[in-house]
Scaffold this motif. Structure first.
Motif, PDB file in Angstrom:
ATOM      1  N   VAL A 165     120.266 -13.135  45.636  1.00  0.00           N
ATOM      2  CA  VAL A 165     120.117 -13.539  44.236  1.00  0.00           C
ATOM      3  C   VAL A 165     119.397 -14.888  44.213  1.00  0.00           C
ATOM      4  N   PRO A 166     118.313 -14.992  43.429  1.00  0.00           N
ATOM      5  CA  PRO A 166     117.614 -16.284  43.386  1.00  0.00           C
ATOM      6  C   PRO A 166     118.496 -17.371  42.773  1.00  0.00           C
ATOM      7  N   ASP A 167     118.087 -18.607  42.925  1.00  0.00           N
ATOM      8  CA  ASP A 167     118.791 -19.756  42.368  1.00  0.00           C
ATOM      9  C   ASP A 167     118.840 -19.620  40.842  1.00  0.00           C
ATOM     10  N   LEU A 168     120.015 -19.299  40.301  1.00  0.00           N
ATOM     11  CA  LEU A 168     120.136 -19.020  38.863  1.00  0.00           C
ATOM     12  C   LEU A 168     120.007 -20.283  38.019  1.00  0.00           C
ATOM     13  N   VAL A 176     115.525  -6.930  39.163  1.00  0.00           N
ATOM     14  CA  VAL A 176     116.104  -6.523  40.449  1.00  0.00           C
ATOM     15  C   VAL A 176     115.126  -5.575  41.118  1.00  0.00           C
ATOM     16  N   ARG A 177     114.850  -5.796  42.409  1.00  0.00           N
ATOM     17  CA  ARG A 177     113.918  -4.908  43.109  1.00  0.00           C
ATOM     18  C   ARG A 177     114.490  -4.452  44.449  1.00  0.00           C
ATOM     19  N   VAL A 178     114.287  -3.168  44.737  1.00  0.00           N
ATOM     20  CA  VAL A 178     114.618  -2.636  46.056  1.00  0.00           C
ATOM     21  C   VAL A 178     113.380  -2.831  46.927  1.00  0.00           C
ATOM     22  N   VAL A 179     113.538  -3.589  47.989  1.00  0.00           N
ATOM     23  CA  VAL A 179     112.387  -3.963  48.820  1.00  0.00           C
ATOM     24  C   VAL A 179     112.750  -3.884  50.290  1.00  0.00           C
ATOM     25  N   ARG A 180     111.725  -3.808  51.131  1.00  0.00           N
ATOM     26  CA  ARG A 180     111.981  -3.795  52.571  1.00  0.00           C
ATOM     27  C   ARG A 180     112.124  -5.231  53.082  1.00  0.00           C
ATOM     28  N   GLN A 181     112.682  -5.349  54.275  1.00  0.00           N
ATOM     29  CA  GLN A 181     112.805  -6.652  54.916  1.00  0.00           C
ATOM     30  C   GLN A 181     111.449  -7.104  55.431  1.00  0.00           C
ATOM     31  N   VAL A 219     111.015 -11.201  51.034  1.00  0.00           N
ATOM     32  CA  VAL A 219     110.526 -12.586  50.943  1.00  0.00           C
ATOM     33  C   VAL A 219     109.648 -12.779  49.711  1.00  0.00           C
ATOM     34  N   SER A 220     108.689 -11.858  49.485  1.00  0.00           N
ATOM     35  CA  SER A 220     107.774 -12.063  48.361  1.00  0.00           C
ATOM     36  C   SER A 220     108.459 -11.804  47.019  1.00  0.00           C
ATOM     37  N   ALA A 221     109.309 -10.776  46.944  1.00  0.00           N
ATOM     38  CA  ALA A 221     109.995 -10.504  45.680  1.00  0.00           C
ATOM     39  C   ALA A 221     110.939 -11.650  45.316  1.00  0.00           C
ATOM     40  N   TYR A 226     112.889 -12.465  41.824  1.00  0.00           N
ATOM     41  CA  TYR A 226     113.664 -11.226  41.698  1.00  0.00           C
ATOM     42  C   TYR A 226     114.940 -11.279  42.549  1.00  0.00           C
ATOM     43  N   VAL A 227     115.970 -10.588  42.056  1.00  0.00           N
ATOM     44  CA  VAL A 227     117.103 -10.245  42.909  1.00  0.00           C
ATOM     45  C   VAL A 227     116.587  -9.176  43.860  1.00  0.00           C
TER      46      VAL A 227
END
Ligand code: MN
Length: 252
Positions: A165-168, A176-181, A219-221, A226-227
């Protein structure tokens, strides 16, 4: 539902308290966590010393188990010894600091979730970006909505979930995004100094690399606010290499 809550920042860390309180909405939470900070110990376990375990008052009339060991020790001890029944869910976090890219491999937070997955228990690692005033409650609330969907999938054999979760405090997430490592790490440097006795010592420092290896990565998302939700496997086999390697001339 029986839930094991742990972390790598230590049993009194505010991120664990926030996660524990959010998880209490889902079931009965048992806290088993290291007594001291174990960040970046990865998947280490204690083989050469005993693992002391204390009942610890967490405030608000709850107790947890403080373990003088690593996050993986905590989960192993909880599942095999401390909890009367195997948990239905393991949650590690909320960690102070994101666990993205290759840092996933250094992370004690992620290792604790991996340890849960070793036992076939649905497991989630939760981390949040470190800012000036970290909103752990907000991060835990967002993680909980992901976790609620995750457990509806049933067991994931050999896999677990990594949520960042990014710094709120910097504003609400972009989504929210489903992403690869990502396979990127940090742009690291060693700072060398002299100690009072004239000996050289080094301290590692660095910052996330600006360039990422693709738009669909954690990393990019995360950098775009994005979460990120990433399914991870602990099978490190390079499956795409096996077929070609069968053609190698390997013999004694
Ligand atoms: Mn940590």
């Amino acid at each position: 539902m029986r839930i094991l809550a742990t972390n790598d920042d230590g049993i009194m860390a505010p991120g664990l308290a926030a996660m524990r309180k959010a998880l209490a909405l889902m079931g009965e939470v048992t806290v088993v966590a290291p007594t001291t900070s174990q960040s970046a110990v990865s998947h280490s376990i204690s083989l050469n010393q005993p693992v002391l375990c204390h009942r610890i008052d967490l405030g608000d009339h709850t107790e947890g188990y403080g373990v003088e060991g690593s996050p993986a020790d905590c989960v192993k001890l909880a599942i095999l010894e401390l909890m009367p029944e195997r948990p239905d869910l393991v949650v590690s976090g909320v960690n102070l600091g994101a666990n993205l890219g290759v840092n996933v491999l250094y992370s004690g937070t992620v290792a604790a979730a991996v340890e849960g997955a070793f036992y076939g228990v649905p497991a989630v690692a939760v981390s949040t970006g470190s800012g000036e005033a970290v909103d752990f409650e907000g991060a835990a609330r967002i993680a909980l909505s992901v976790i609620e969907q995750f457990i509806q999938c049933g067991a994931w054999h050999g896999a677990l979930l990594n949520v960042n979760v990014p710094d709120l405090a910097a504003g609400p997430p972009a989504g929210v995004r489903v992403v690869r490592q990502s396979m990127k790490g940090w742009d690291e440097t060693w700072e060398g100094r002299l100690d009072p006795r004239g000996r050289t010592y080094y301290w590692i420092t660095g910052k996330p690399e600006a360039e990422d290896d693709g738009a669909d990565t954690d990393v990019s998302a995360f950098a775009q606010g994005y979460v990120t939700v990433t399914p991870l496997r602990f099978d490190l086999t390079a499956h795409d290499r096996i077929e070609a390697m069968r053609g190698w001339d390997l013999r004694l």
